[in-house]
Design an enzyme around this catalytic site. Sequence first.
Site, mmCIF file in Angstrom:
data_model
loop_
_atom_site.group_PDB
_atom_site.id
_atom_site.type_symbol
_atom_site.label_atom_id
_atom_site.label_comp_id
_atom_site.label_asym_id
_atom_site.label_seq_id
_atom_site.Cartn_x
_atom_site.Cartn_y
_atom_site.Cartn_z
ATOM 1 N NE ARG A 149 37.173 -43.252 -19.391
ATOM 2 C CZ ARG A 149 38.145 -43.938 -19.000
ATOM 3 N NH1 ARG A 149 39.164 -43.501 -18.466
ATOM 4 N NH2 ARG A 149 38.236 -45.228 -18.791
ATOM 5 C CG HIS A 191 41.365 -42.494 -23.235
ATOM 6 N ND1 HIS A 191 42.187 -43.145 -22.040
ATOM 7 C CD2 HIS A 191 41.049 -41.303 -22.450
ATOM 8 C CE1 HIS A 191 41.939 -42.492 -21.113
ATOM 9 N NE2 HIS A 191 41.219 -41.635 -21.381
ATOM 10 C CB CYS A 205 47.629 -46.864 -22.335
ATOM 11 S SG CYS A 205 46.153 -46.583 -23.070
ATOM 12 C CG ASP A 228 43.457 -48.241 -14.231
ATOM 13 O OD1 ASP A 228 43.679 -49.563 -14.297
ATOM 14 O OD2 ASP A 228 42.035 -47.953 -14.332
#
Length: 265
Positions: free
Chosen positions: A135, A164, A258, A63
């Site tokens: 998160r 998120h 992201c 990731d």
Amino acid sequence: MSRTYLLCPPSHFDVSYAINPWMDTSAPVDTALALRQWRDLCEALTAHGHTVHTLDAEPGLPDMVYAANGAFMVDGTVYGARFRYPQRQPEAASHEKWFRAAGWRFVAPTETNEGEGDFAYVPGPGLILAGYGYRTDPRAHAEAGEALGRPVISLKLVDDRFYHLDTALAVLDDHTITYLPQAFSASSRKMLRQLFPGAVVADEADGLAFGLNLVSDGVNVFLNAEARGMAAKLSARGFTVVPVDLSELKKGGGSVKCCISELRF
């Protein structure tokens, strides 16, 4: 205005675990295609006058391509990340090492937070918008405000598909944001309406196409190519949409934003 960004190639990208609703470990991943799409994103950014720095990908950290999660930077000060899930926790040290080597002032966190995944900066009022619920620990909001010397508005996320903040809200220019109301609690929606009456309001289809997971330089908006409805909304407000196909990286639960950490100095 030219911006400076940090990205990390998906050299080891895979969906080998599931820590958000988008991740399906049974679905095949084409790492070579992910890398080509990522390079297209980099080329789109540089073609519009922006500077791209690269963080080296590390084996065993699939990731890392989602570089936005590794830190949050305002006025040359970097507030580091502390990931919730153990699968991603080693990424924080890689980001810290890069920022320290680059000479930035780095503030190590004590609270769980996932960088620009849950922090957004609105330059006009100098506000930090901060998400929590899945998160980032809300205690990190105060820690970030102290580290960066900016007021922080806490926003509660209530739909785990938008785990998120950067999947549900984006900053478009110095004073304008776009957001998906249903991703937030009622009180957070009320705050957003009061603070940003001129916001571009998204719908569920925009969110599911990762249309909120965008990067804007105030004029050009780099947007997942799938998000055609959001593209139309932004064009109607005078923004120039730059579509980028990141379909492979969407399998990990991320898209344009992201992949991009903005270096603000």
